[in-house]
Design an enzyme around this catalytic site. Structure first.
Site, PDB file in Angstrom:
ATOM      1  N   LYS A 175       0.876  -1.182   0.000  1.00 51.02           N
ATOM      2  CA  LYS A 175       0.000   0.000   0.000  1.00 51.02           C
ATOM      3  C   LYS A 175       0.913   1.232   0.000  1.00 51.02           C
ATOM      4  CE  LYS A 175      -1.888   3.121   2.206  1.00 51.02           C
ATOM      5  NZ  LYS A 175      -1.687   4.565   1.859  1.00 51.02           N
ATOM      6  N   GLU A 178      -0.688   7.553  -0.787  1.00 51.12           N
ATOM      7  CA  GLU A 178      -1.592   8.098  -1.812  1.00 51.12           C
ATOM      8  C   GLU A 178      -1.023   9.373  -2.432  1.00 51.12           C
ATOM      9  OE1 GLU A 178      -1.951   7.868   1.364  1.00 51.12           O
ATOM     10  OE2 GLU A 178      -3.175   9.450   2.266  1.00 51.12           O
ATOM     11  N   SER A 228       4.403   8.437  10.056  1.00 52.90           N
ATOM     12  CA  SER A 228       4.495   9.324  11.214  1.00 52.90           C
ATOM     13  C   SER A 228       4.198   8.553  12.507  1.00 52.90           C
ATOM     14  CB  SER A 228       3.505  10.477  11.042  1.00 52.90           C
ATOM     15  OG  SER A 228       2.199   9.951  11.006  1.00 52.90           O
ATOM     16  N   CYS A 283      13.204  10.751   7.722  1.00 53.68           N
ATOM     17  CA  CYS A 283      13.299  10.364   9.130  1.00 53.68           C
ATOM     18  C   CYS A 283      14.748  10.403   9.567  1.00 53.68           C
ATOM     19  CB  CYS A 283      12.719   8.967   9.332  1.00 53.68           C
ATOM     20  SG  CYS A 283      13.748   7.681   8.639  1.00 53.68           S
ATOM     21  N   GLU A 384       8.432  17.118  15.293  1.00 49.12           N
ATOM     22  CA  GLU A 384       9.007  16.827  13.977  1.00 49.12           C
ATOM     23  C   GLU A 384       8.420  17.807  12.956  1.00 49.12           C
ATOM     24  OE1 GLU A 384       7.789  13.214  11.869  1.00 49.12           O
ATOM     25  OE2 GLU A 384       9.874  12.884  11.309  1.00 49.12           O
TER      26      GLU A 384
END
Ligand code: NAD
Length: 484
Positions: A175, A178, A228, A283, A384
């Site tokens: 997946k 998007e 996240s 990250c 972040e």
């Protein structure tokens, strides 16, 4: 002309989604829509999982070397299409083309590493655990696994997991984010050409409904997630509820420490890429800088000057060092953090808010931004930001910096620049983040070492790639036997 519609890949076929919810894919340099993608449903997920489940019995019986041969072929096909994958990636994600090439290289390295399945997946045996009794541990594939990926590494992240899952005999569902579905779609066209047995690898596009469809599906054995921290926590909790294996890698707030004995001129190029590579959307981005000792002012001045020389623009051009952030919404979010830094009293040394790139007035650009005199409790030092925004914290000594590192919400990565071995050892020994660089910018472990952090940066036990990943994708069946 209508925009192309991205399709799912299920059971060896390109198929439309059952969904009527359609999202847009953007070129972030131009601020233009370039494709559309359906946000798939639980029905789409079910079709993919049923295909993967049906493919599993035959695939698990395929000898490991025969499974690895598909990966050898895939590696060659990826090499042949290397530049095109990188360009597709940059077009929808916005990172500089050379960084995209680096990402595709890392993706391929995982395919290469996974071909070592015959040694990496081997079980173990001990004879005579009692007189005449032998014990064997067999690593067995389990069934269908899935990965849920973030937007910042559209090519590589699914391949931190996929090659290991399938080479050990499982079948798979991807997946993608998007926001960047085109890169993995191009990659799956190559997967299709290589001709895996139908159902071994599948891809379903979409957003939350696809994620929840995967989490709820009784025939999924385990989920690898990268994204996240709030989503990672959600995935981790839901997998616990539904009894799935899970590895959920989350966000980061990485600190780079620079001692006064560091060779600043040698360090500078890696500092610039650590902080501004992928416009800070990594990250493994540096987020905080802690220069120490009597050279701190000189370090800061050189860093600001180097940041000012960066060329911001169309990331497909070879001499552009930094492209845009992913979307207009994310640009607003990053700008909001800059406003917050100013409001909380940090000193703005370099302001990237009004970054205009002449030819691309609609692009989602934010220029390099540097704050000095940031305190550890300020929002820009704790949350972040995921943009090209650097917070400089002036600490008095190494112990104070280590204290700052170990009190962040995240513990992904950190690094130190020094010529002093004792200081470097103290740092790597005492900091909590799991990935540590010494005289290297925030560094990414290669495919044969594990990737993942601690604290709120990682939920679960087994990290991405490395050797341990085979534990995630297999069940060790222990057989104790005696023959009369
Ligand atoms: P994200 O959490 O918004 O999305 C990640 C995936 O989860 C996407 O596929 C998305 O469709 C899905 N998702 C998002 N919200 C969801 C929800 N509420 N319910 C169900 N599914 C949901 O992350 P992102 O913005 O795509 O990626 C950036 C984040 O990823 C950053 O925090 C970054 O630090 C992190 N990241 C971590 C690593 C690592 O190795 N630790 C690597 C890359 C990125």
């Amino acid at each position: 002309m209508p925009l192309p519609m991205i399709k799912n890949y299920i059971d060896g076929e390109w198929v439309g989604s059952t969904s009527t919810t359609i999202g847009d894919v953007w070129n972030p340099v131009r601020g233009e829509k370039i494709a559309t993608v359906a946000y798939g449903t639980a029905d789409d997920v079910n079709m993919a999982v049923q295909a993967a489940k049906a493919a599993f019995p035959e695939w698990r019986m395929t000898p490991p070397l025969a499974r690895a041969r598909y990966l050898f072929r895939l590696k060659e096909a990826f090499e042949e299409n290397f530049e095109e994958i990188a360009r597709t990636l940059t077009t929808e994600q916005g990172k500089a083309i050379d960084e995209a090439r680096g990402e595709v290289r890392r993706m391929i390295e995982n395919v290469e590493h996974a071909t070592g399945v015959t040694t990496l997946m081997c079980g173990y045996t001990l004879e005579d655990i009692a007189k005449g009794i032998d014990c064997h541990g067999h690593r067995q594939p389990m069934g269908v696994f899935a990965v849920i990926a973030p937007y910042n590494f559209p090519a590589m992240v699914p391949w931190w997991f996929l090659p290991y899952a399938i080479v050990s005999g499982n079948t798979y569902v991807v997946k993608p984010s998007e926001q960047v579905p085109m890169t993995q779609t191009r990659i799956f066209e190559i997967v299709d050409e290589v001709g895996f047995p139908e159902g071994v690898v599948n891809m379903v596009h979409g957003s939350r409904d696809v994620v929840n469809g995967l989490l709820d599906h009784p025939d999924i054995e385990g989920i690898s997630f990268v994204g996240s921290t709030p989503t990672a926590k959600y995935i981790y909790r839901r997998c616990g509820e539904t009894g799935k294996r899970v590895q959920a890698l989350g966000g980061a707030k990485n600190i780079v420490t620079i001692m006064s004995d560091a060779n600043i001129d040698q360090a500078m190029p890696s500092l610039i890429t650590s902080y501004f590579g992928c416009s800070g959307q990594r990250c493994l981005s540096g987020s905080i800088m802690a220069p120490l000792g009597d050279k701190a002012d000189e370090i800061v001045e050189k860093f600001v000057n180097a940041a000012k020389t960066m060329k911001i623009g169309n990331s497909l051009e070879e001499d552009v060092s930094m492209g845009p952030v992913i979307s207009a919404a994310h640009r607003e979010r990053v700008l909001g953090y800059i406003e917050k830094g100013i409001a909380e009293g940090a000193t703005l040394l370099l302001d990237g808010r009004d970054c205009m790139v002449g030819e691309y007035p609609n692009g989602f650009f934010v220029g390099p931004t540097i704050f000095d005199n940031v305190t550890p409790d300020m929002t820009i030092a704790t949350e972040e930001i995921f943009g090209p925004v650097v917070s400089i914290i002036r600490a008095k000594d190494l112990d104070e910096v280590i204290g700052v590192v170990n009190t962040r919400n995240y513990a992904n990565a950190s690094c130190i620049y020094t010529q002093n071995g004792a200081m470097a050892r103290k740092y790597k020994y005492e900091v909590k983040p799991s990935m540590v660089g010494i005289n290297i910018g925030i560094a990414a472990p290669m495919s044969f070492f594990p990737f993942g952090g601690a604290g709120n940066s990682m939920f679960g036990d087994v990290k991405g790639h490395g050797q341990e990943i085979f534990q995630f994708f297999t069940d060790t069946k222990v057989v104790i036997e005696r023959w009369f």
